[in-house]
Enzyme design. Structure first.
Site, PDB file in Angstrom:
ATOM      1  N   GLY A  95       0.875  -1.264  -0.193  1.00  0.00           N
ATOM      2  CA  GLY A  95       0.088   0.025   0.075  1.00  0.00           C
ATOM      3  C   GLY A  95       0.898   1.273  -0.013  1.00  0.00           C
ATOM      4  N   VAL A 133       8.204   4.414  12.488  1.00  0.00           N
ATOM      5  CA  VAL A 133       7.297   5.357  13.215  1.00  0.00           C
ATOM      6  C   VAL A 133       7.100   4.826  14.561  1.00  0.00           C
ATOM      7  CG1 VAL A 133       5.035   6.370  13.392  1.00  0.00           C
ATOM      8  CG2 VAL A 133       6.279   6.570  11.295  1.00  0.00           C
ATOM      9  N   CYS A 136      -4.738 -12.333   3.717  1.00  0.00           N
ATOM     10  CA  CYS A 136      -5.199 -13.506   2.854  1.00  0.00           C
ATOM     11  C   CYS A 136      -5.357 -14.604   3.404  1.00  0.00           C
ATOM     12  CB  CYS A 136      -4.022 -13.758   2.075  1.00  0.00           C
ATOM     13  SG  CYS A 136      -4.391 -14.927   0.932  1.00  0.00           S
ATOM     14  N   THR A 157      -6.170  -8.185   1.694  1.00  0.00           N
ATOM     15  CA  THR A 157      -5.065  -8.806   0.504  1.00  0.00           C
ATOM     16  C   THR A 157      -4.455  -7.423  -0.287  1.00  0.00           C
ATOM     17  OG1 THR A 157      -7.006  -8.429  -1.071  1.00  0.00           O
ATOM     18  CG2 THR A 157      -6.870 -10.665   0.127  1.00  0.00           C
ATOM     19  N   CYS A 172      -9.150 -13.465  -3.969  1.00  0.00           N
ATOM     20  CA  CYS A 172      -8.175 -14.348  -3.297  1.00  0.00           C
ATOM     21  C   CYS A 172      -8.196 -15.347  -4.196  1.00  0.00           C
ATOM     22  CB  CYS A 172      -8.899 -14.852  -1.791  1.00  0.00           C
ATOM     23  SG  CYS A 172      -7.448 -15.852  -1.205  1.00  0.00           S
TER      24      CYS A 172
HETATM   25  P1  FAD Z   1       2.592  -4.937   3.638  1.00  0.00           P
HETATM   26  O1  FAD Z   1       2.563  -4.846   2.246  1.00  0.00           O
HETATM   27  O2  FAD Z   1       3.022  -5.881   4.689  1.00  0.00           O
HETATM   28  O3  FAD Z   1       3.333  -3.525   4.257  1.00  0.00           O
HETATM   29  C1  FAD Z   1       3.652  -3.138   5.557  1.00  0.00           C
HETATM   30  C2  FAD Z   1       4.822  -2.299   5.746  1.00  0.00           C
HETATM   31  O4  FAD Z   1       4.853  -1.525   6.765  1.00  0.00           O
HETATM   32  C3  FAD Z   1       6.019  -3.164   5.870  1.00  0.00           C
HETATM   33  O5  FAD Z   1       7.022  -2.769   4.822  1.00  0.00           O
HETATM   34  C4  FAD Z   1       6.585  -2.739   7.223  1.00  0.00           C
HETATM   35  O6  FAD Z   1       7.954  -2.836   7.078  1.00  0.00           O
HETATM   36  C5  FAD Z   1       6.104  -1.374   7.267  1.00  0.00           C
HETATM   37  N1  FAD Z   1       6.050  -1.082   8.744  1.00  0.00           N
HETATM   38  C6  FAD Z   1       5.483  -1.750   9.721  1.00  0.00           C
HETATM   39  N2  FAD Z   1       5.465  -1.110  10.908  1.00  0.00           N
HETATM   40  C7  FAD Z   1       6.080  -0.171  10.725  1.00  0.00           C
HETATM   41  C8  FAD Z   1       6.304   1.315  11.488  1.00  0.00           C
HETATM   42  N3  FAD Z   1       5.942   1.266  12.757  1.00  0.00           N
HETATM   43  N4  FAD Z   1       6.677   2.526  10.895  1.00  0.00           N
HETATM   44  C9  FAD Z   1       6.924   2.428   9.501  1.00  0.00           C
HETATM   45  N5  FAD Z   1       6.699   1.226   8.426  1.00  0.00           N
HETATM   46  C10 FAD Z   1       6.248   0.054   9.226  1.00  0.00           C
HETATM   47  N6  FAD Z   1      -2.875 -11.053  -1.239  1.00  0.00           N
HETATM   48  C11 FAD Z   1      -3.513 -11.032  -2.537  1.00  0.00           C
HETATM   49  O7  FAD Z   1      -3.905 -10.188  -3.014  1.00  0.00           O
HETATM   50  N7  FAD Z   1      -3.432 -12.122  -2.988  1.00  0.00           N
HETATM   51  C12 FAD Z   1      -2.758 -13.418  -2.654  1.00  0.00           C
HETATM   52  O8  FAD Z   1      -2.836 -14.337  -3.081  1.00  0.00           O
HETATM   53  C13 FAD Z   1      -2.154 -13.302  -1.224  1.00  0.00           C
HETATM   54  N8  FAD Z   1      -1.688 -14.120  -0.741  1.00  0.00           N
HETATM   55  C14 FAD Z   1      -0.808 -14.086   0.408  1.00  0.00           C
HETATM   56  C15 FAD Z   1      -0.194 -15.089   0.973  1.00  0.00           C
HETATM   57  C16 FAD Z   1       0.652 -14.889   2.034  1.00  0.00           C
HETATM   58  C17 FAD Z   1       1.624 -16.031   2.769  1.00  0.00           C
HETATM   59  C18 FAD Z   1       0.806 -13.543   2.707  1.00  0.00           C
HETATM   60  C19 FAD Z   1       1.785 -13.507   3.796  1.00  0.00           C
HETATM   61  C20 FAD Z   1       0.029 -12.616   2.145  1.00  0.00           C
HETATM   62  C21 FAD Z   1      -0.603 -12.863   1.028  1.00  0.00           C
HETATM   63  N9  FAD Z   1      -1.516 -11.543   0.629  1.00  0.00           N
HETATM   64  C22 FAD Z   1      -2.352 -12.070  -0.528  1.00  0.00           C
HETATM   65  C23 FAD Z   1      -1.693 -10.413   1.551  1.00  0.00           C
HETATM   66  C24 FAD Z   1      -0.834  -9.293   0.737  1.00  0.00           C
HETATM   67  O9  FAD Z   1       0.395  -9.488   0.756  1.00  0.00           O
HETATM   68  C25 FAD Z   1      -0.976  -8.086   2.029  1.00  0.00           C
HETATM   69  O10 FAD Z   1      -2.557  -8.009   2.111  1.00  0.00           O
HETATM   70  C26 FAD Z   1      -0.717  -6.779   1.401  1.00  0.00           C
HETATM   71  O11 FAD Z   1       0.822  -7.046   1.382  1.00  0.00           O
HETATM   72  C27 FAD Z   1      -0.879  -5.668   2.414  1.00  0.00           C
HETATM   73  O12 FAD Z   1      -0.383  -4.487   2.155  1.00  0.00           O
HETATM   74  P2  FAD Z   1       0.144  -3.424   3.259  1.00  0.00           P
HETATM   75  O13 FAD Z   1       0.890  -2.489   2.537  1.00  0.00           O
HETATM   76  O14 FAD Z   1      -1.080  -3.138   3.934  1.00  0.00           O
HETATM   77  O15 FAD Z   1       1.062  -4.351   4.048  1.00  0.00           O
END
Ligand code: FAD
Length: 450
Positions: free
Chosen positions: A46, A110, A194, A338, A372
């Site tokens: 994101g 943060v 997921c 996801t 999914c």
């Molecule tokens: P993330 O991509 O996890 O990013 C969060 C970021 O925030 C990280 O880089 C972290 O270092 C940072 N962060 C954390 N704490 C702090 C802080 N205090 N200060 C600053 N930065 C911080 N999704 C699908 O659409 N299809 C699928 O088939 C699918 N399969 C999956 C299978 C597995 C095994 C897993 C683990 C996930 C899967 N997903 C899938 C889910 C998908 O990867 C996540 O929903 C998505 O990456 C969420 O994005 P995000 O930006 O919210 O979080």
């Protein structure tokens, strides 16, 4: 608008590293205070895509991403890494290569949010001010909440998890080493990212046992804290046919509470009766309990009771601070967490926050779209897509509830390419446009629940 002020930007201590400018503990000189038009917290799916979208609009030096990790992961491919189909290397890129070159990367966590003063504090003591902020911190994996789990993951080669970068490469060797006994796959008693992933790896493992002549000696168990196999009826019915055909035993309302790796035992609580049940395992794939990150949960001004950043479900704007938005796993939007949901949410935030920045009304509404790809074998996948109400919202004018080769290749080959090349660069807002275009604009593709 409440609490939004314009601050003068004074970016001292900048260090140019290949693409985006990076500020870190080592490189920034004093605990000076910088300010940005937009601060993005988190550089994952994101955060990275949001930064790209707004760097296109706002230009150089106006956007900062606060992200501690040097590495960006494409987590959706970890299912296929665990299944021995893709390599871990294919899921990894350097953070500096994926963040947009026009942004400032503050390489820190943060640790505190001060939304009344439009400020965040980082782990290296910097105070960063913002006019607007997008929070995209993902989910925290709480392996430590299950006694014995961390120790087992470190010491027992047969206890694995696709959910963390440091454990996912253990999964396929464990599947290969399983020749008899119980192969157990768990789903915890918390929201997770997921929600299909805990069972996708089970289908790949079961197929491996079958193809390698050990299936009749291995009992495959899906012990889930939920009361259903999947939250959307259409796909749950199809998945029930898959588990029945493949003789997989599903135990509902079972929550993993302890791993005793010295005895090869996993202890579950029956959530209906409170009784404890112990299963021996020859392989245990565990999905940890998850939550929003502690640093966010601690800021009671921003979060709901469950600890997720409370947003308006339509606009994804904070319910309390109009200059704050949230995308992805750490927000309260009641949909399945996801990367697919992140893509759609990103498009909504780009429009609404863009409008707010220009003093215009926010018109874009998020419908809860999430997806999914439920891999059921090497070469077969049910592509679940649905909205806030659990109504299927399918992109293709075919029955996506069927196991299909085409959907498998979409998941394994097309989506990873799109992720690196279109989503992280801020050009992919989910399939809504295609869904309507394929149907010549006559329908949005939704299938109402019967
Ligand atoms: P993330 O991509 O996890 O990013 C969060 C970021 O925030 C990280 O880089 C972290 O270092 C940072 N962060 C954390 N704490 C702090 C802080 N205090 N200060 C600053 N930065 C911080 N999704 C699908 O659409 N299809 C699928 O088939 C699918 N399969 C999956 C299978 C597995 C095994 C897993 C683990 C996930 C899967 N997903 C899938 C889910 C998908 O990867 C996540 O929903 C998505 O990456 C969420 O994005 P995000 O930006 O919210 O979080």
């Amino acid at each position: 608008m409440q609490g939004v002020r314009v601050f003068v930007q004074h970016n001292r201590g900048a260090c140019i590293i290949n693409t985006c400018r990076m500020f870190s503990t080592t490189h920034h000189r004093a605990a000076d205070q910088r300010s940005y038009k937009l601060v993005v917290v988190g550089g994952g799916t994101g955060g990275c895509s949001t930064a790209a979208r707004f760097c296109h609009q706002l230009g150089k030096g106006k956007v900062a991403v606060i992200e501690p990790s040097e590495t960006h992961y494409y987590q959706p491919l970890w299912t296929l890494v665990g299944g021995g189909i893709k390599t871990f290397k294919e899921t990894v890129r350097s953070m500096k290569d994926v963040l947009p070159k026009e942004c400032d990367w503050i390489k820190a966590k943060v640790t505190n949010f001060d939304p009344d003063n439009n400020t965040v504090v980082t782990s290296d003591g910097q105070k960063i001010k913002y006019d607007f902020m997008v929070v995209s911190m993902g989910m925290q994996l709480n392996f430590d909440q299950i006694p014995g789990a961390l120790e087992a993951l470190k010491n027992d080669p047969q206890v694995v998890s696709n959910y963390a970068p440091w454990t996912v490469e253990k999964t396929f060797p464990a599947i290969r080493n399983t020749r008899d006994g119980n192969a157990i796959f768990t789903f915890p008693n918390t929201p997770i990212k997921c929600a299909g992933a805990p069972q996708k790896i089970m289908y790949l493992a079961e197929e491996h046992f079958r193809k390698n002549g050990v299936r009749d000696k291995v009992t495959v168990l899906y012990n889930t804290a939920l009361g259903v196999i999947f939250g959307v009826k259409k796909y749950a019915e199809r998945l029930m046919k898959v588990v029945e055909k493949r003789h997989i035993k599903v135990n509902y309302r079972r929550n993993l509470i302890e791993v005793k790796s010295n005895k090869k035992e996993a202890v579950f609580e029956n959530l209906d009766t409170g009784e404890k049940e112990t299963f021996t395992y020859s392989m245990l794939h565990l999905t940890p309990p998850m939550s929003a990150p502690d640093e966010l949960r601690q800021c009671k001004k921003l979060v709901n009771e469950a600890g997720y950043l409370e947003v308006n479900n339509d606009t994804l704007q904070s319910t309390r601070y109009p200059n704050i938005f949230s995308i992805g796993d750490c927000n309260s939007a009641p949909t399945s967490k996801t990367a697919a949901a992140v893509a759609s949410q990103g498009g909504v935030v780009m429009k609404n926050l863009g409008a707010l920045m220009n003093g215009k009304p926010m018109l874009k509404k998020y419908d809860g779209y999430t997806s999914c790809p439920l891999i059921t074998s090497r070469g077969r996948c049910i592509l679940a897509e649905f909205d806030y109400n659990g109504n299927p919202l399918e992109t293709f004018p075919i029955d996506q509830g069927k196991e299909r080769w085409s959907m498998y290749h979409l998941k394994a080959d097309v989506l990873p390419f799109m992720y690196w090349n279109a989503m992280l660069t801020g050009h992919w807002n989910g399939p809504g446009f295609f869904r309507k275009a394929i149907r010549l604009g006559l329908s949005d593709g939704s299938i109402k629940k019967s």
